[in-house]
Design a protein around this motif. Structure first.
Motif, PDB file in Angstrom:
ATOM      1  N   LEU A 436       0.947  -1.344   0.125  1.00 45.02           N
ATOM      2  CA  LEU A 436      -0.350  -0.011  -0.123  1.00 45.02           C
ATOM      3  C   LEU A 436       0.905   1.365   0.168  1.00 45.02           C
ATOM      4  O   LEU A 436       0.454   1.915  -1.049  1.00 45.02           O
ATOM      5  CB  LEU A 436      -1.040   0.132   1.247  1.00 45.02           C
ATOM      6  CG  LEU A 436      -2.141  -0.932   0.639  1.00 45.02           C
ATOM      7  CD1 LEU A 436      -2.749  -0.762   2.477  1.00 45.02           C
ATOM      8  CD2 LEU A 436      -3.426  -1.310   0.656  1.00 45.02           C
ATOM      9  N   LEU A 439       2.141   1.781  -3.299  1.00 47.53           N
ATOM     10  CA  LEU A 439       1.596   2.743  -4.451  1.00 47.53           C
ATOM     11  C   LEU A 439       1.131   4.449  -4.644  1.00 47.53           C
ATOM     12  O   LEU A 439       1.754   4.665  -4.073  1.00 47.53           O
ATOM     13  CB  LEU A 439      -0.247   2.870  -3.746  1.00 47.53           C
ATOM     14  CG  LEU A 439      -0.595   1.299  -4.639  1.00 47.53           C
ATOM     15  CD1 LEU A 439      -2.191   1.303  -3.231  1.00 47.53           C
ATOM     16  CD2 LEU A 439      -0.851   1.227  -4.836  1.00 47.53           C
ATOM     17  N   LEU A 442      -3.564   6.039  -3.276  1.00 48.14           N
ATOM     18  CA  LEU A 442      -5.066   5.640  -2.517  1.00 48.14           C
ATOM     19  C   LEU A 442      -5.944   6.257  -2.258  1.00 48.14           C
ATOM     20  O   LEU A 442      -5.877   7.773  -1.211  1.00 48.14           O
ATOM     21  CB  LEU A 442      -3.879   4.931  -1.836  1.00 48.14           C
ATOM     22  CG  LEU A 442      -5.269   3.721  -0.741  1.00 48.14           C
ATOM     23  CD1 LEU A 442      -5.646   2.855  -1.293  1.00 48.14           C
ATOM     24  CD2 LEU A 442      -4.085   3.085   0.726  1.00 48.14           C
ATOM     25  N   ALA A 456      -3.789   6.842   3.248  1.00 48.70           N
ATOM     26  CA  ALA A 456      -4.663   6.982   2.019  1.00 48.70           C
ATOM     27  C   ALA A 456      -4.408   8.800   1.543  1.00 48.70           C
ATOM     28  O   ALA A 456      -3.849   9.187   2.059  1.00 48.70           O
ATOM     29  CB  ALA A 456      -6.466   7.278   1.968  1.00 48.70           C
TER      30      ALA A 456
END
Ligand code: SF4
Length: 719
Positions: A436, A439, A442, A456
């Protein structure tokens, strides 16, 4: 939204004082039982819930009773959040700013890395409308093959086995009430007293009517303690046990030859295969005594009706599909299918795990349980969507495979997550956290700041449960209408509004993403029409008061509570035996990691705990992660009740309070999966995948006790 003034209820209960309160008929936000409830709003009072009778059932568990606390929760997200850099904090922004940022990231990522570089990860709690719209958004707006959902971690092995054996995957191919009416129930790897609590009433009803419960489970759970016979097997040996039971049935002449001849195919191969599973060999593999194996088969074979139900125990294994198939083989050989009170079924866990896989959240499926690689299916769905079938992407990677490749060449670089918390719920959580972080972008939609949302770049605050209309498909394949009981808080939008806003920004066809759930459901019924999960004859009006079972192909259809009475859904109408062999867990025990870790649920929490850990009554009842272990094992390591026990596997370490219990086997430990941080058991679990369903092996991995922190530090000093 349909509300009844509470005065209307006074006819039923004249003792109710007149008021302007409202009562909305809806369903629980949590598990696949989807218990019916009323949301009651009284002036000056907190919103509350009450159980509502529906389909012959009435009742809520503690999670259901406390569900209203989610509606005005102080931690509820009501503003879009965004961070300017990875190391910057999240800050409140307008919806336009947030959606512009997400759309920009999608465009940028697809221009640089191709369409499949943008991925979508959904959740089994999404309504059918939202699951359908998310699948359509991926295929039509993003034109990416990269979509899957957390239901891949739950029921997919049973789904794959049911498709193979029966040509159809509907969790229970019979109404729940059939469970109460059956005479012998073989329950495999389900602690439903804690995972589907109100279903316990069905077991009690069955036993009260003279029925017999047999439970297969490595732990003496509250469910197993209700059983007449508990087959306490070693983790990962379920397939050997099922083959052994079939061996005994064949050897002792207990099979139903007429049923096998008239309604099945492939028995001979299965019969030959189980020849190698003689009872004392099975006892050595599983630990289940020969006498208990024999008694289980005799009970099942002698009963006028019987059932075999599986859940995550046999399914979350690296050979989960074959393991479920072995139990289906047993049910078929005993003639336990195709008549009322009989059958094989899977106990779905998540609220809409069933609907999610029917309407396009899985990487290989289109709405109506159609296969995305089937040209006729593509043509039908593309026709409903008004696009060229050739424009639809093909099958993508399964959930774990998508997560494992995040941020890599050829993998997803920008990920949209809806109603899921893979940072806690996916296996090998350390690896997931690493991917994650790799990335480019997100985005997470959630009513609360889950552990995944906290990572995120953009967080979108979306509606939950009783703030939106929508349908859910419960574990028996009954589609129910979950009504909004009030407006969402200011600042919150529905996932349908989010998708419409993003679709417009990335240039999807105008009007392709309606925001009215009723309109989306109407389109879903057309997209599913003619498919295996055919909702073609359903409408919101027809779903009240008690829902409809699919398939329901036309407006005159009353739905199909028991689809296999006349024939199975295979091309020739016959159920399939498949010969399967026991291989054992993917990660055997050894001197370095000598204990088997198994994971599961507790009564007071749901999934990754995003909602239930925030509900004071539930969090107080079960505040921390724990490690359940046998007193003999505890003595070996000097562990006392309440100590902090650190477990280690080849992938990481996790800790929980020691809970000593003779209910577990000596060389295994159990941890529930509802907690994050050091209590996250998925830091340990093994992502070894079933070759057919691509489901990870949550139910077994090899661990050791790494260290112990005594609850009483003086004890440590004395040592
Ligand atoms: S059993 Fe499941 S659906 Fe029913 S009240 Fe409890 S959590 Fe909700």
């Amino acid at each position: 939204m349909q509300e009844a003034p509470i005065d209307a209820a006074q006819a039923a209960d004249p003792g109710v004082a007149a008021s302007t309160a409202t009562r909305t008929a809806t369903h629980c936000p949590y598990c696949a039982m989807q218990c019916a409830m009323d949301v009651v709003r009284e002036p000056g009072e907190r919103v509350s819930v009450e159980p509502r009778a529906s389909a012959g059932r009435l009742g809520l568990c503690r999670k259901g009773w406390s569900a209203a606390e989610l509606l005005d929760h102080p931690e509820r997200l009501t503003t879009a959040l965004m961070r300017d850099r990875r190391d910057a904090p999240l800050r409140p922004v307008s919806w336009d700013a947030a959606l512009d940022r997400v759309a920009g990231a999608i465009r940028d990522c697809q221009e640089r890395h191709g369409r499949d570089a943008v991925g979508v990860f959904g959740g089994g709690g999404l309504t059918n409308e939202k699951a359908y719209a998310l699948g359509k958004f991926a295929r039509l707006a993003l034109r990416t093959s990269a979509i899957d959902y957390n239901g891949r971690f739950c029921m997919s092995s049973a789904a794959t086995a049911s498709q193979r054996a029966f040509g159809l995957d509907r969790g229970l191919p019979f109404p729940l009430q059939d469970i109460a009416a059956t005479k012998v129930l073989l329950l495999v790897g389900s602690n439903l007293a804690e995972s589907l609590p109100t279903a316990t009433g069905l077991l009690d009803e069955m036993v009260g009517e003279g029925g017999t419960l047999i439970v297969v489970d490595p732990r003496a759970t509250p469910t197993a303690r209700r059983a007449r016979l508990h087959l306490q097997l070693a983790p990962g040996t379920d397939l050997a046990l099922a083959n052994g039971l079939l061996h005994i049935a064949v050897r002792d002449g207990l099979i139903d030859e007429r049923f096998i001849v008239e309604r099945t195919a492939g028995f001979e191969g299965a019969r030959q295969r189980v020849g190698a599973y003689w009872p004392d060999r099975v006892e050595r593999i599983t630990g289940v005594p020969v006498a208990d194996q024999r008694l289980a088969v005799q009970l099942l074979a002698a009963a006028p009706t019987g059932m075999v139900l599986t859940a995550r125990g046999p399914e979350q294994q690296a050979q989960g599909t074959d393991t479920v198939q072995a139990f289906i083989n047993l049910a078929l050989a005993l003639g336990l299918a195709g008549r009322p009170g009989c059958g094989y079924g899977c106990l779905t866990g998540q609220g809409n795990g069933q609907g999610g896989r029917e309407h396009g959240l899985k990487a290989d499926q289109l709405p109506g349980y159609r296969r995305i690689d089937d040209p006729a299916a593509r043509e039908h769905v593309a026709g409903v969507w008004g696009v060229d079938p050739g424009s639809l992407p093909g099958p993508g990677r399964s959930a774990w495979e998508m997560l494992d490749a995040l941020g890599s060449d050829g993998g997803v670089r920008a990920l949209l997550v809806a109603a899921s918390n893979p940072a806690v719920s996916a296996p090998h959580a350390g690896r997931v956290a690493e991917r994650l972080a790799a990335l480019d972008f997100l985005c997470v939609s959630d009513p609360f700041l889950s552990e995944t949302a906290d990572l995120a770049d953009v967080v979108l605050p979306v509606t939950q449960w009783a703030e939106e209309d929508g349908t859910m498909t419960n574990l028996e394949g009954r589609v129910v209408l979950r009504r909004a009981a009030g407006p969402p808080p200011p600042g919150v939008r529905s996932d349908l509004e989010v998708l419409a806003g993003l679709a417009e920004r990335v240039g999807a066809p105008a009007g392709a993403f309606p925001v009215d759930p009723r309109e989306v459901f109407s389109e879903l019924t057309r997209a599913s029409a003619g498919g295996k999960a055919d909702y073609g004859g359903m409408s919101y009006e027809r779903l009240e008061p008690e829902g409809l079972f699919w398939p329901c192909p036309d407006p005159d259809s009353l739905g199909t509570p028991r689809p296999f009475l006349e024939r199975f859904a295979t091309p020739d109408g016959r159920a399939r035996f498949v010969a399967v062999s026991h291989r054992g867990p993917a990660e055997p025990l050894d001197a370095e990691f000598p204990l088997s870790l198994t994971t599961g649920r507790v009564l007071d929490h749901y999934q990754s705990g995003t909602q239930t850990r925030r509900t004071p009554e539930l969090a107080d009842a079960e505040p921390d992660a724990f490690v359940e272990l046998h007193p003999v094992l505890a003595r070996r390591h000097g562990i006392e009740e309440g100590d902090t026990v650190w477990l280690a596997s080849r992938r990481g370490s996790a800790a929980g309070r020691a809970r000593l219990s003779p209910d577990t086997l000596v060389d295994m430990v159990f941890m529930p999966f509802h907690w994050s941080g050091e209590g996250c058991v998925n830091r340990l679990t093994n992502p070894a995948l079933d070759p057919y369903s691509r489901m990870p092996e949550f139910k077994h991995c090899a661990v050791r006790v790494d260290r112990v922190e005594p609850r009483d530090p003086r004890r440590s000093a004395r040592r």
